[in-house]
Write a protein that holds these residues in place. Structure first.
Motif, PDB file in Angstrom:
ATOM      1  N   LEU A  31       0.792  -1.454   0.049  1.00 38.58           N
ATOM      2  CA  LEU A  31      -0.021   0.063  -0.001  1.00 38.58           C
ATOM      3  C   LEU A  31       0.942   1.098  -0.197  1.00 38.58           C
ATOM      4  CD1 LEU A  31      -2.995   1.119   0.136  1.00 38.58           C
ATOM      5  CD2 LEU A  31      -2.908   1.065   2.460  1.00 38.58           C
ATOM      6  N   ALA A  32       1.920   1.227   0.887  1.00 38.77           N
ATOM      7  CA  ALA A  32       2.780   2.455   0.579  1.00 38.77           C
ATOM      8  C   ALA A  32       3.273   2.734  -0.487  1.00 38.77           C
ATOM      9  CB  ALA A  32       3.936   2.032   1.843  1.00 38.77           C
ATOM     10  N   ARG A  33       3.687   1.418  -1.273  1.00 40.82           N
ATOM     11  CA  ARG A  33       4.389   1.987  -2.624  1.00 40.82           C
ATOM     12  C   ARG A  33       3.360   2.230  -3.614  1.00 40.82           C
ATOM     13  NH1 ARG A  33       7.002  -2.979  -1.835  1.00 40.82           N
ATOM     14  NH2 ARG A  33       5.457  -4.177  -2.795  1.00 40.82           N
ATOM     15  N   ALA A  34       1.891   1.982  -3.356  1.00 40.91           N
ATOM     16  CA  ALA A  34       1.061   2.293  -4.388  1.00 40.91           C
ATOM     17  C   ALA A  34       0.363   3.842  -3.914  1.00 40.91           C
ATOM     18  CB  ALA A  34      -0.336   1.249  -4.178  1.00 40.91           C
ATOM     19  N   ALA A  35       0.628   4.372  -2.613  1.00 39.05           N
ATOM     20  CA  ALA A  35       0.006   5.288  -2.061  1.00 39.05           C
ATOM     21  C   ALA A  35       0.449   6.587  -2.904  1.00 39.05           C
ATOM     22  CB  ALA A  35       0.538   5.511  -0.723  1.00 39.05           C
ATOM     23  N   LEU A  36      -0.466   7.357  -3.597  1.00 45.52           N
ATOM     24  CA  LEU A  36      -0.069   8.532  -4.109  1.00 45.52           C
ATOM     25  C   LEU A  36      -0.439   9.565  -3.378  1.00 45.52           C
ATOM     26  CD1 LEU A  36      -1.719   7.598  -7.575  1.00 45.52           C
ATOM     27  CD2 LEU A  36       0.875   7.235  -6.713  1.00 45.52           C
ATOM     28  N   ALA A  37      -1.405   9.732  -2.551  1.00 44.08           N
ATOM     29  CA  ALA A  37      -1.846  10.786  -2.055  1.00 44.08           C
ATOM     30  C   ALA A  37      -2.637  10.196  -0.571  1.00 44.08           C
ATOM     31  CB  ALA A  37      -2.535  11.863  -2.568  1.00 44.08           C
TER      32      ALA A  37
END
Length: 646
Positions: A31-37
């Motif tokens: 999720l941290a990798r995918a997090a954009l905002a």
RNA sequence: GCUGGUGUAGCUCAGUUGGCAGAGCGAUUCACUCGUAAUGAAUAGGUCGGCGGUUCGAAUCCGCCCACCAGCUCCA
């Protein structure tokens, strides 16, 4: 410790001052990798934003619309930085994300061409590789203006000056590039995985045609290259359905420079489709209590002075005759209302006569600006299934509902019901004089009436200020073409001014003279546009019930040519649109041609079929269907046509 | 209307520094009478978008116009 409520309702605890990305990390590395905002208490923020109080938090990724938008917005900043690096004299305007991509408007000292895209993309790639951190900077309005003045960015100054006083202005900085922006943005330029610049066009500064024309670069960006390739392929695929190309190739319409812009010629296939649609519309309207009218294509200017067209729409009309020379002035009609209202006014009307539903297959002329024309979708002469319903106030909702039901019945018959959206078009109180009849009280009333009806009917719609007709609000049924551009297909409008102007009335039960309500509507919209959208929807392979040619009978050899002609005649007797191909060509060749012309059914007749009184049926979609009797075939196609299978 | 692009045979396109206008597909004619997406041969087809200019000579260079395409603006 802070209590953070996540999207699924669960609560995590985190230290005060931790960042959005830290919370994402605590949930999972993925999720941290995918997090954009992040969305903190409903407000979008960057992933490096710190949390200082209990709050709700959604982690925004590329699968969210906001995620895509932030991702692409950051990409537009990278574009701006790259362009600025290569062309230091360029002035920056604005660069938002849009559905499916982003753009940035530039003012180039010397115009660039698409050839420059390669260079710009390379520079963007460099910026992405450098993985520059993107930081937010808050400054005062004065400082912001000073900064942009030093940078010589006059467009930015103009934008900042319009922002409210006293509030902090946000800038985003990546490397040595700083841009005015509301944000949020990705945390660094390296987050962009796949992007492409797609087109270069002009666009007015602030969308106002009196302003300077800037250069707009469009692009798109995705988090996976495969997804971007699939998107670009889908765009190409859509273009292959373009009615403006295949409609011409298939012989539906053509244009000619000696005839003029926006004046398409419907060729035999196009004219046949027009007739099929026209008969369907007129028959359906007759079933629903419409009375047909047939009114002139032009009128004296006197009529348009009463209707208000002379004041509000003169630029859009083809006017003949010079008033200054004492000539009588005529104009081709841009709409049918004043003509049908004139018919209504012929003779006193009782409440017993209402509702009156007038319909007309009406050819209209509108002098559109030269750059507006587009194939069959936007033209200067077109024919519309126009109608006006004149009713008592108490009948308004019922009649409006009937119009909507008719419109949806049409859309369903064409297989387009799922492709449309509804738009409630209102007037713009800030722009009353020229565009709209200026009477705020009447507008408020008509719009509230329409809103009440729409909400009562449970229609999902968007509201559009300034899109109303000059005489009233509209429910527009919108549809997108293959380029993603939206146009109105069907419209239902409440006309609250023209009854007054034409002094229309009816006598009620008490013998009083009452002003009727008028609904102005189309049941299908304009024929040309509908033909275009049908061609695009079906990539030219129209449903059998709409196909100009439904069946082509192919003779295998000269020996069966007469049987083929006989068969064709039988089909025609049953109202099936059939033709023959008895040329001395090989059967494979004839089939190929029929397939390319998108003929729904081919009947092949060789010696065997002739002898056994059968037909060999081939469908354009499913290929060889084997032999059957002609009666069985007629039952099959008859059912398909009657059910209007799309 | 504005910005950018395009315009050569019915269609898709080639045509070098200005020097005889080309190909494939399609069309027509003839031959073949054939079984589910292309039979073969021959022939015809061009104001090179239009008008004007430069030049001994313009599809090619210049100017104006027209049409088409994308976008902007507009869309009663």
């Amino acid at each position: 410790m802070l209590k953070i409520t996540l999207k699924d309702g669960s609560i995590v605890e985190t230290e005060e001052g931790s960042r959005v990305i830290d919370v994402a990390k605590s949930i999972s590395e993925g999720l941290a990798r995918a997090a954009l905002a992040g969305r903190v208490n409903g407000k979008l923020v960057g992933v490096t934003e710190t949390l200082n109080a209990d709050c709700s938090l959604d982690i925004v990724t590329f699968s969210d619309d906001e995620g895509k938008s932030i991702y692409r917005h950051t990409c537009s900043h990278i574009l701006a930085q790259a362009v600025k690096n290569i062309f230091p004299t360029v002035k920056l305007a604005i660069g938002p994300s849009i559905s499916n991509g982003f753009y940035y408007d530039f003012d180039f000292k010397t115009p660039i061409t698409k050839e420059d895209f390669e260079k710009i993309e390379k520079e963007m790639q460099k910026i992405i590789k450098a993985n520059l951190p993107i930081e937010r900077i808050d400054v005062s309005k004065e400082k912001a203006i000073e900064f942009m003045r030093e940078a010589g960015e006059n467009y930015k100054i103009e934008l900042i000056e319009e922002l409210p006083d006293g509030e902090a202005i946000t800038f985003y900085k990546q490397g040595d590039f700083t841009d005015l922006c509301r944000g949020p943005h990705l945390s660094s330029t390296g987050k962009i995985k796949a992007f492409k610049l797609t087109s270069l066009t002009g666009a007015y500064w602030k969308g106002n045609e009196n302003n300077k024309m800037l250069s707009r670069i469009y692009g798109t960006a995705f988090d996976k290259k495969a997804d971007m390739d699939a998107y670009l392929e889908a765009v190409e695929e859509a273009k292959r359905r373009d009615h403006n190309k295949i409609g011409r190739e298939l012989g539906y319409f053509m244009t000619d420079e000696n005839i003029g812009q926006g004046l398409p010629l419907l060729m035999p296939k196009g004219a046949k489709l027009f007739q099929i649609l026209n008969r369907f519309v007129e028959d359906t309207e007759a079933e629903r209590g419409y009375l047909m009218t047939r009114t002139p294509l032009m009128a004296k200017s006197d009529l348009y002075k009463i209707s208000g067209h002379w004041d509000h729409y003169r630029d859009g009309m083809f006017v003949m005759g010079d008033e200054d020379k004492g000539e009588e002035v005529y104009a081709l009609r841009p709409m049918t209302c004043p003509f049908q209202y004139t018919i209504y006014n012929n003779g006193l009307k009782s409440y017993r006569d209402l509702p009156l539903r007038y319909g007309e297959t009406s050819t209209l002329f509108r002098n559109e600006a030269s750059g507006e024309m587009h194939g069959l979708i936007r033209v200067r002469q077109f024919t519309i299934s126009e109608g006006h319903l004149i009713c008592m106030p108490s009948q308004l909702e019922q009649e409006f509902k009937g119009c909507l039901d008719l419109a949806q019945y049409m859309l369903k018959s064409f297989g387009l019901l799922e492709d449309v959206s509804y738009r409630f078009s209102k007037w713009d109180p800030k722009n009353p004089d020229k565009k709209f009849i200026d009477d705020p009280k009447e507008w408020a009333y008509a719009e509230s009436e329409m809103k009440r009806i729409l909400d009562h009917l449970g229609i999902k719609y968007t509201e559009a200020v300034g899109e109303a007709a000059f005489y009233g609000p509209k429910l527009d049924i919108q549809i997108k073409n293959v380029h993603g551009k939206e146009d109105t297909m069907i419209t239902i409008q409440i006309d609250m001014f023209l009854a007054e102007r034409f002094d229309m009335s009816y006598i009620d039960e008490n013998g009083d003279k009452i002003r009727p309500y008028i609904i102005h509507r189309t049941s299908m919209g304009c024929y040309e546009r509908t033909i275009a959208l049908l061609i695009e929807k079906y990539a030219g392979a129209l449903p059998t019930w709409l196909s100009p040619t439904q069946v082509r009978v192919l003779s295998l050899t000269d020996r069966t040519a007469d049987v083929a002609k006989e068969t064709c005649k039988k089909l025609a007797t049953f109202g099936i649109r059939a033709e023959t191909d008895v040329r001395g060509e090989k059967i494979g060749y004839k089939i190929r041609e029929a397939q390319l012309e998108k003929v729904p059914y081919m009947l092949i007749i060789g010696d065997k079929e002739a002898e056994q009184e059968l037909v060999s049926v081939r469908s354009r979609k499913d290929g060889d269907l084997g032999t059957m009797t002609i009666l069985d075939f007629m039952m099959k196609i008859g059912k398909e046509v009657n059910d209007r299978v799309c």
